[in-house]
Every structure is written in structure tokens, then in C-alpha cells.
Design an enzyme around this catalytic site. Structure first.
Site, short mmCIF file in Angstrom:
data_model
loop_
_atom_site.label_atom_id
_atom_site.label_comp_id
_atom_site.label_asym_id
_atom_site.label_seq_id
_atom_site.Cartn_x
_atom_site.Cartn_y
_atom_site.Cartn_z
N ARG A 1 40.80 43.33 43.98
CA ARG A 1 40.15 43.38 42.68
C ARG A 1 40.66 44.64 41.97
NH1 ARG A 1 33.68 43.46 41.49
NH2 ARG A 1 33.82 43.51 39.23
N ASN B 1 37.92 45.17 47.50
CA ASN B 1 37.36 45.58 46.22
C ASN B 1 36.97 47.05 46.40
OD1 ASN B 1 35.77 46.05 44.01
ND2 ASN B 1 34.41 44.30 44.34
#
Ligand code: ADP
Length: 396
Positions: A94, A11
Site C-alpha cells: 500500500r 501496509n
């Protein structure tokens, strides 16, 4: 070499890289979760592992995390030292923006990457970093399956009337719409509700994801109907450093009368406003709760006021309310904010049980409350690991 399949989750934020390592032989089991923050400035590394391993928390040399690529190398070196036999067979990313089309996670192909690059202008502060993380991971793991999960995807079930702006029609076609964000968190909460409270899951639920970034989502039957974030992750609730909803006329004023450039306004709205701007002290709710100054209290008052306003608006969009669910760093930990949000909300069916709230129970409403109030810790990384595992299983 370990035969256990392992997935890495990444992420990549503007100055941070969050990473997770999961055993995905069956349902994903977390092996490690870490964060490198302040990339490019004074980087710091924090990692915790499963039982029996000591967590790591230390400053890094600037060269260890000069950019996302070197931060990933540093993270991987640490993971390899801890788990010398593990080989990532899938990497889950992500990605903030999947545009109007991507309503599910996808395997990253050159074609998908091209599409995601085309979407960068819609999320200029996040998407390029997400894509840099993917490029770095593809280089580090050329053999691994690379999967992207989108913050916008969960909201693609919105009715059109929620997604349009009252602009001439051609702007919608150009992509100027309400996309909604925090979708991985809402997806996780929806799944958890189905598991722990299936009847609630079927009903009308408002989830308040309250962290540094904050938004709310109205769901029916576990699917998103409306959310407070819009075209960008700037709309809706005030956040740690973001304004939340603001009259766009303020932008015209700042540019025309104050002589600010668009970049300066962007910087003001994203990085200097919200709780930080109002308190003049901190973006961090813990610091504001402890401070007790007039300004800190006013920042908290505004945060709570806007949550309550959105609660009413979302309940209207849902046609009523069966449950309010708190998650995110503030939602999961601040009994004060939960109490203040629910204060005097009997008219909408919410009655908080102060003792349950103070004890941090999962259900914090009274037994008499018409709508349930719950605290459900979110786990965006697990949603990514599950998606990576699903694609890997489908491949073999
Ligand atoms: P991010 O959006 O960066 O993932 P988090 O979900 O970690 O953010 O939330 C960070 C916020 O949670 C900060 O404002 C922090 O002060 C707040 N927070 C964490 N623990 C507490 C607590 N015990 N009481 C009040 N606020 C808390």
C-alpha cells in the site's frame, strides 16, 4: 516446498506495519493477517490466521521492531514458523501517493521507485514509511514481484473542477491539487457493490469510510467523482487525531500570534486534534461513546455534523443520491453514529430502519427509503492481494 503461489501484502504506516498472507492460486484467500504497532517505542504484535490456528497477541522486545525493517523481519519469522513451506512469489504494497499520473497499481521498477520518492514531499508523514517498507521487502524477497497500490489512484477519475484549488494556475502544474485518499477501500467497496447490488453500483453512491482516518467519496457507476480528502489526508471529516477541514487562516494565526513553528502546527493538526482534541479524552470512538462526558459528546456531535454536511455536498456533486454505504471501524460497528448520521435525512431520501441498523444487517434502510443505506465491511488488503495476483498471472 509448497507449489501454491502466495502473496504477502504490506501496509507500512508511520509507526505500524500491517501484513497479510494470501493463497493466490485462484481468487486470493487470506491465510494470515497481522499488525505490529508502536514500532520504535513499545511494539506489540497481533496476528490472526485461518481456521485451526491460534491467534497471536503479545508485546515485543523493542529490538524486535526498532524500525520497519526489523518489524518486517519479526513478522516474516512468525509467518515462516506458521507456514514453513510458503514462499511469497509476489509482495503487494500500500502506497499512499501515486501522484497525478498513477491511476492503477504498478509493478515496482527502479524508475517507478524514483518517481515515488519524488512524491514524498506531498505525503511526508506516510510516503517515506511506505517506501522503507518496499526497500525492506525487496531485500527480503529479491526474487518476488513487487507491486504498489495507491490510495490516490481510485480518485483519478475526478473531473478537473474537483481537483483544482483557486490558486494561481502554476500551483496546479506543480502538483498542488486535490488527490483524495482511502482509494483502496473505495475500490473494494465499489467492487463489492457491483457483486451484491449491481443496480446501486451503477447509480449515485456516497461511501463513508469512517475509521481512525475518515473520508467520504461520491461515486457514479462505481467511479470516484468527488471526495472529502484533498491535497493531503488532513482535509474533510474530523478524524481520530486529525482536524479535518479547517480554515487555513488558523495556521497563520498560530504561527504569527502564538509563535508556533510549522512543525508544531503540523503535529497539532495531525496528532492532537480531531476526536482526541475535542474530547480531551481519546481518539477512539468506542471510548467516547462509553464516556458520556460533555466534551466526549461534543466530539461525537462535531463528527456527525461534519459527515452530514459532506453528505449534502457530495449528493449535490453527484446530482442526487441512490445509496449511502458505511465502512471502516466506526462505519461498520457503531450503530449510534450510523443512526445519528441518518437522523432526519428524509429530505435526501434516506430512511433508516432502526432494527436493521441495530442488528448490523447489510441493508439498514427501510423498504420505503428512496435511497438505500448499507453497511459493507471494507478490505484494503484484499485489493492489494488481487493486484499482486493479476500481475503475477500476467507474467506467467
Ligand atoms: P484505521 O483507520 O486505523 O484502519 P479502523 O477502521 O480500525 O481505523 O477504525 C478504528 C475506529 O473504529 C476507532 O475509533 C474505534 O473506536 C472504532 N470502532 C471499532 N469498533 C467500534 C464499535 N463497536 N463501536 C464504535 N466504534 C468502534
Amino acid at each position: 516446498m509448497s507449489t501454491t503461489p502466495v502473496a504477502l501484502t504490506l501496509n507500512a504506516g508511520s509507526s505500524s506495519l500491517k501484513f497479510g498472507l494470501y493463497d493466490i492460486a485462484a481468487a486470493p484467500v487470506e491465510m494470515a493477517m497481522g499488525l505490529i504497532e508502536n514500532i520504535g517505542k513499545a511494539p506489540r504484535l497481533k496476528v490472526h490466521f485461518g481456521p485451526g490456528r491460534t491467534p497471536v497477541s503479545r508485546d515485543l522486545a523493542a529490538t524486535d521492531a526498532a524500525d520497519h525493517r526489523s518489524a518486517l523481519t519479526t513478522a516474516l519469522d512468525l509467518l515462516r514458523a506458521q507456514f514453513p513451506d510458503a514462499r511469497a512469489s509476489a509482495v503487494g504494497h500500500r502506497v499512499v501517493h501515486g501522484g497525478p499520473g498513477l491511476a492503477e497499481p504498478v509493478v515496482l521498477t527502479p524508475g517507478v521507485m524514483e518517481e515515488l520518492r519524488r512524491l514524498s514531499p506531498f505525503a511526508p508523514i506516510h510516503q517515506p514509511h511506505n517506501l522503507a517498507g518496499i526497500d525492506a521487502a525487496m531485500e527480503a524477497f529479491p526474487e518476488a514481484l513487487q507491486v504498489a497500490c495507491f490510495d490516490t489512484a481510485f480518485h483519478r477519475s475526478h473531473p478537473r473542477v474537483n481537483d483544482i484549488f483557486a490558486l494561481p494556475r502554476e500551483y496546479y502544474d506543480k502538483g498542488v491539487r486535490r488527490y483524495g485518499f482511502h482509494g483502496l477501500s473505495y475500490d473494494y467497496i465499489s467492487g463489492e457493490l457491483k457483486r451484491i447490488a449491481p443496480l446501486i453500483h451503477e447509480g449515485r453512491v456516497i461511501v463513508a469510510h469512517l475509521g481512525n482516518g475518515a473520508s467520504m467519496c461520491g461515486m457514479i457507476g462505481g467511479r470516484s467523482v468527488a471526495s472529502t480528502m484533498g491535497f493531503t489526508a488532513l482535509d474533510g471529516l474530523p478524524m481520530g487525531t486529525r482536524t479535518g477541514q479547517i480554515d487555513p487562516g488558523v495556521i497563520f494565526y498560530l504561527v504569527q500570534q502564538e509563535g508556533m513553528s510549522i512543525d508544531e502546527v503540523r503535529q497539532l493538526f495531525y496528532s492532537k486534534s480531531g476526536l482526541l482534541g475535542l474530547s480531551g479524552l481519546s481518539h477512539d470512538m468506542r471510548a467516547l461513546e462509553a464516556a458520556g462526558t460533555v466534551e466526549a459528546n461534543e466530539a461525537i456531535d462535531y463528527f456527525v455534523f461534519r459527515i452530514r454536511r459532506e453528505l449534502g455536498g457530495l449528493a449535490a456533486a453527484l446530482g442526487g443520491l441512490d445509496a449511502l454505504v458505511f465502512c471502516g471501524g466506526i462505519g461498520e460497528n457503531s450503530r449510534l453514529i450510523r443512526e445519528r448520521v441518518c437522523e432526519g435525512m428524509g429530505w435526501i431520501g434516506l430512511e433508516l430502519d432502526r432494527e436493521r441498523n441495530a442488528a448490523g444487517d447489510t441493508v439498514i434502510s427501510t423498504d420505503m427509503s428512496r435511497a438505500r443505506v448499507m453497511v459493507v465491511p471494507t478490505n484494503e488488503e484484499l485489493v492489494i492481494a488481487r493486484a499482486a495476483r493479476k500481475f503475477l498471472c500476467a507474467q506467467s
